[in-house]
Motif scaffolding. Structure first.
Motif, PDB file in Angstrom:
ATOM      1  N   ALA A  73       0.864  -1.185   0.000  1.00  0.00           N
ATOM      2  CA  ALA A  73       0.000   0.000   0.000  1.00  0.00           C
ATOM      3  C   ALA A  73       0.899   1.232   0.000  1.00  0.00           C
ATOM      4  O   ALA A  73       1.604   1.498   0.982  1.00  0.00           O
ATOM      5  N   ARG A  74       0.888   1.968  -1.110  1.00  0.00           N
ATOM      6  CA  ARG A  74       1.763   3.130  -1.236  1.00  0.00           C
ATOM      7  C   ARG A  74       1.078   4.363  -0.655  1.00  0.00           C
ATOM      8  O   ARG A  74      -0.022   4.725  -1.066  1.00  0.00           O
ATOM      9  N   TRP A  75       1.758   4.994   0.285  1.00  0.00           N
ATOM     10  CA  TRP A  75       1.232   6.191   0.948  1.00  0.00           C
ATOM     11  C   TRP A  75       2.024   7.403   0.482  1.00  0.00           C
ATOM     12  O   TRP A  75       3.249   7.367   0.396  1.00  0.00           O
ATOM     13  N   GLU A  76       1.326   8.485   0.179  1.00  0.00           N
ATOM     14  CA  GLU A  76       1.969   9.738  -0.218  1.00  0.00           C
ATOM     15  C   GLU A  76       1.372  10.882   0.581  1.00  0.00           C
ATOM     16  O   GLU A  76       0.153  10.979   0.736  1.00  0.00           O
ATOM     17  N   ARG A  77       2.256  11.758   1.062  1.00  0.00           N
ATOM     18  CA  ARG A  77       1.818  12.875   1.883  1.00  0.00           C
ATOM     19  C   ARG A  77       1.455  14.087   1.026  1.00  0.00           C
ATOM     20  O   ARG A  77       2.025  14.316  -0.044  1.00  0.00           O
ATOM     21  N   GLY A  78       0.496  14.841   1.521  1.00  0.00           N
ATOM     22  CA  GLY A  78       0.185  16.148   0.973  1.00  0.00           C
ATOM     23  C   GLY A  78       0.479  17.200   2.031  1.00  0.00           C
ATOM     24  O   GLY A  78       1.426  17.069   2.804  1.00  0.00           O
ATOM     25  N   GLU A  79      -0.343  18.240   2.093  1.00  0.00           N
ATOM     26  CA  GLU A  79      -0.135  19.296   3.076  1.00  0.00           C
ATOM     27  C   GLU A  79      -0.674  18.886   4.443  1.00  0.00           C
ATOM     28  O   GLU A  79      -1.616  18.096   4.555  1.00  0.00           O
ATOM     29  N   THR A  80      -0.038  19.432   5.484  1.00  0.00           N
ATOM     30  CA  THR A  80      -0.466  19.198   6.854  1.00  0.00           C
ATOM     31  C   THR A  80      -0.582  20.533   7.577  1.00  0.00           C
ATOM     32  O   THR A  80       0.309  21.378   7.440  1.00  0.00           O
ATOM     33  N   SER A  91      -0.354  28.519  15.048  1.00  0.00           N
ATOM     34  CA  SER A  91      -0.043  27.383  14.175  1.00  0.00           C
ATOM     35  C   SER A  91       1.305  26.787  14.528  1.00  0.00           C
ATOM     36  O   SER A  91       2.222  27.489  14.990  1.00  0.00           O
ATOM     37  N   PHE A  92       1.445  25.472  14.284  1.00  0.00           N
ATOM     38  CA  PHE A  92       2.699  24.770  14.510  1.00  0.00           C
ATOM     39  C   PHE A  92       3.025  23.924  13.291  1.00  0.00           C
ATOM     40  O   PHE A  92       2.127  23.379  12.630  1.00  0.00           O
ATOM     41  N   ARG A  93       4.309  23.804  13.010  1.00  0.00           N
ATOM     42  CA  ARG A  93       4.747  22.929  11.932  1.00  0.00           C
ATOM     43  C   ARG A  93       4.517  21.477  12.327  1.00  0.00           C
ATOM     44  O   ARG A  93       4.789  21.081  13.465  1.00  0.00           O
ATOM     45  N   ALA A  94       4.042  20.680  11.391  1.00  0.00           N
ATOM     46  CA  ALA A  94       3.808  19.252  11.635  1.00  0.00           C
ATOM     47  C   ALA A  94       3.981  18.508  10.324  1.00  0.00           C
ATOM     48  O   ALA A  94       3.830  19.076   9.245  1.00  0.00           O
ATOM     49  N   ILE A  95       4.312  17.215  10.424  1.00  0.00           N
ATOM     50  CA  ILE A  95       4.384  16.366   9.241  1.00  0.00           C
ATOM     51  C   ILE A  95       3.510  15.136   9.464  1.00  0.00           C
ATOM     52  O   ILE A  95       3.467  14.581  10.560  1.00  0.00           O
ATOM     53  N   ALA A  96       2.780  14.773   8.434  1.00  0.00           N
ATOM     54  CA  ALA A  96       1.907  13.609   8.542  1.00  0.00           C
ATOM     55  C   ALA A  96       2.733  12.340   8.731  1.00  0.00           C
ATOM     56  O   ALA A  96       3.824  12.200   8.168  1.00  0.00           O
ATOM     57  N   LEU A  97       2.209  11.418   9.521  1.00  0.00           N
ATOM     58  CA  LEU A  97       2.857  10.132   9.730  1.00  0.00           C
ATOM     59  C   LEU A  97       2.327   9.136   8.700  1.00  0.00           C
ATOM     60  O   LEU A  97       1.123   9.100   8.429  1.00  0.00           O
ATOM     61  N   PRO A  98       3.224   8.329   8.101  1.00  0.00           N
ATOM     62  CA  PRO A  98       2.801   7.389   7.057  1.00  0.00           C
ATOM     63  C   PRO A  98       1.608   6.531   7.460  1.00  0.00           C
ATOM     64  O   PRO A  98       1.516   6.045   8.576  1.00  0.00           O
ATOM     65  N   TYR A  99       0.725   6.392   6.493  1.00  0.00           N
ATOM     66  CA  TYR A  99      -0.550   5.706   6.606  1.00  0.00           C
ATOM     67  C   TYR A  99      -1.573   6.492   7.408  1.00  0.00           C
ATOM     68  O   TYR A  99      -2.648   5.975   7.736  1.00  0.00           O
ATOM     69  N   PHE A 180       1.028  -1.019   9.957  1.00  0.00           N
ATOM     70  CA  PHE A 180       1.738  -1.755   8.914  1.00  0.00           C
ATOM     71  C   PHE A 180       0.853  -1.908   7.680  1.00  0.00           C
ATOM     72  O   PHE A 180      -0.267  -2.436   7.761  1.00  0.00           O
ATOM     73  N   ASP A 181       1.349  -1.424   6.544  1.00  0.00           N
ATOM     74  CA  ASP A 181       0.811  -1.732   5.216  1.00  0.00           C
ATOM     75  C   ASP A 181      -0.686  -1.493   5.068  1.00  0.00           C
ATOM     76  O   ASP A 181      -1.412  -2.328   4.552  1.00  0.00           O
ATOM     77  N   GLY A 182      -1.136  -0.311   5.476  1.00  0.00           N
ATOM     78  CA  GLY A 182      -2.545   0.012   5.284  1.00  0.00           C
ATOM     79  C   GLY A 182      -2.923   1.263   6.030  1.00  0.00           C
ATOM     80  O   GLY A 182      -2.257   1.669   6.985  1.00  0.00           O
ATOM     81  N   GLU A 183      -4.001   1.895   5.597  1.00  0.00           N
ATOM     82  CA  GLU A 183      -4.407   3.171   6.168  1.00  0.00           C
ATOM     83  C   GLU A 183      -4.823   3.021   7.622  1.00  0.00           C
ATOM     84  O   GLU A 183      -5.508   2.068   7.999  1.00  0.00           O
ATOM     85  N   ALA A 184      -4.424   3.993   8.434  1.00  0.00           N
ATOM     86  CA  ALA A 184      -4.725   3.976   9.864  1.00  0.00           C
ATOM     87  C   ALA A 184      -6.128   4.500  10.133  1.00  0.00           C
ATOM     88  O   ALA A 184      -6.814   5.013   9.246  1.00  0.00           O
TER      89      ALA A 184
END
Length: 449
Positions: A73-80, A91-99, A180-184
């Motif tokens: 399952a390929r995950w790609e980030r956009g804006e957070t 506001s605070f800087r943040a990065i999305a966690l995979p899945y 693991f290997d799938g959307e949370a």
């Protein structure tokens, strides 16, 4: 286990180690990998990394080098976006966690401290609909609690969002998969220690926040690369993962590991080995041990005597050996360290969060090679952040750990460590109170009722 180690009895090994002492092979491979834009699982960068590793294995002289593709399952980030909306607007800087799924949630910010099961339970109904805040570290004296365990517990408690705050200073939001290997189930992001400090204060002041994540999860593919040295019906598997998170260069995690494997393979290549050694670079460890699972399914595990998983070696000076509930593996690592005057720190307790797990779960004795420096804080340090870059790596550590890895594998070809029975493994995990967290992370084996 094996005969007493005597390097002088094997001139070819002595010569191979001598050549390795000045070899730039590990450093050069690390350089080529860290030059890529990113090696996230399923990405074009990861595909190019597999090609580079294949070329490296062929240049070493491995036989039957091949690439094996597998689905993921390929995950790609956009804006957070992350903001406190009350008692102030900030506001605070943040990065999305995979899945992390895409989502836009609002709610009270609830600080669950270290994110231990007890702290999450103490938060109680306050977590229902809340945005939970947890640290990346664990209280001293306890085994390290993995991010996926904490996330699973807060999601089960009804949280609407998850904030993972680095405990290491430097304005470094951490990444790491939520499952693991799938959307949370709910959106989750990493924030820096400095942001986490403010967010904890706002939680004390009954603050509220808003979290918005853009991300996609689609069908994708990744690949493993492996070849062999020597022959015979049984084999030792020497592996490392070559993928990395997309926020940094992935030098420490795990460019160092695959570079050490290449260096070790070059040492082993000219030797007369007592059994076959399969050298493998696997994809998609960071998003679920997916490549290791695919490799374990491809191989005849009854013919695999042992697995050496190089995840963390080469980073720092002192080699650390996780023997994963196998006394025989622990004894072998200790004997190699003593024979060559190199400290090898033993950690006997098993864990399920690296590429040895699909093999250990099947009873195969496994050795994970890691490294640490004196005085390190607990946790990943620069790993899983944008500070995971090549200049932090000492080429001498790559060479020395490649030499030690080769010696350990060479000894394993002369050994026959007993399998790790299910009841022994389960008891060792139970001693560390892993079962609740593994169930929360949905990684407790289905046949372990």
């Amino acid at each position: 286990m094996s005969e007493e180690i005597d390097i002088d009895a094997d001139d070819s090994l002595e010569r191979a180690l001598g050549r390795a002492w000045s070899s730039d092979r590990p450093w050069n491979l690390l350089t080529r990998l860290t030059e890529l834009p990113n090696r996230m699982g399923g990405s074009p960068g990861e595909r190019r990394a597999a090609e580079l590793v294949r070329e490296e294995f062929e240049s070493i002289g491995l036989a039957d080098v091949r690439t094996a593709e597998f689905p993921m399952a390929r995950w790609e980030r956009g804006e957070t976006e992350l903001a406190v909306t009350d008692p102030v607007e900030r506001s605070f800087r943040a990065i999305a966690l995979p899945y992390s799924p895409a989502g836009d949630v609002e709610g009270p910010i609830v600080d669950v401290g270290y994110g231990t099961p007890e702290e999450i339970e103490d938060a109680g109904e306050a977590l229902d609909g809340a945005i939970a805040l947890s640290s990346t570290t664990t209280p001293p004296g306890r085994r390290f609690v993995h991010r996926m365990e904490t996330f699973g517990h807060v999601a089960a408690a009804g949280a609407a969002g998850f904030l993972f705050a680095n405990h290491v200073p430097g304005q470094l939001p951490p990444t790491g998969s939520l499952r693991f290997d799938g959307e949370a189930a709910i959106p989750g992001v990493g924030v820096s220690r400095e942001a986490g400090d403010w967010l904890a204060e706002y939680a004390e002041r009954a603050g509220r926040g808003r979290l918005r994540v853009e991300a996609t999860t689609t069908e994708g593919t990744s690949r493993n690369v492996h070849g062999t040295l020597g022959g015979g019906d049984e084999e030792i598997v020497l592996l490392a993962h070559y993928d990395a998170h997309d926020v940094g260069e992935g030098a420490l995690d795990n460019g160092c590991g695959v570079a050490v494997v290449a260096g070790a393979a070059a040492i082993l290549a000219p030797l007369e080995l007592d059994c076959r050694v399969r050298v493998a670079a696997v994809g998609c460890e960071e998003v679920g041990l997916i490549g290791a699972e695919a490799l374990a399914e491809e191989l005849d595990l009854d013919a695999v005597r042992a697995v050496v998983n190089v995840d963390g070696a080469g980073r720092f000076r002192n080699l650390k050996a996780y023997s994963h509930a196998s006394d025989a593996i622990a004894d072998l690592a200790e004997s190699v360290g003593e024979a060559f005057g190199q400290p090898v720190l033993d950690e006997p307790d098993p864990h399920p969060f690296s590429d040895h797990w699909p093999f250990l779960r099947a009873g195969v004795p496994t050795l994970q090679l890691h490294s640490e420096r004196e005085g390190d804080e607990r946790g990943r340090g620069w790993g899983h952040t944008e500070a995971d870059t090549r200049e932090k790596v000492d080429p001498r550590n790559l060479r020395e750990h490649a030499m030690l890895a080769a010696l350990l594998v060479s000894e394993l070809t002369r050994a026959d460590p007993p399998r790790v029975p299910d009841d022994v493994l389960r008891a060792a995990l139970a001693d560390q109170e892993y079962e609740p967290g593994m169930r929360a992370a949905d990684i407790w084996p289905a046949d372990w009722t």
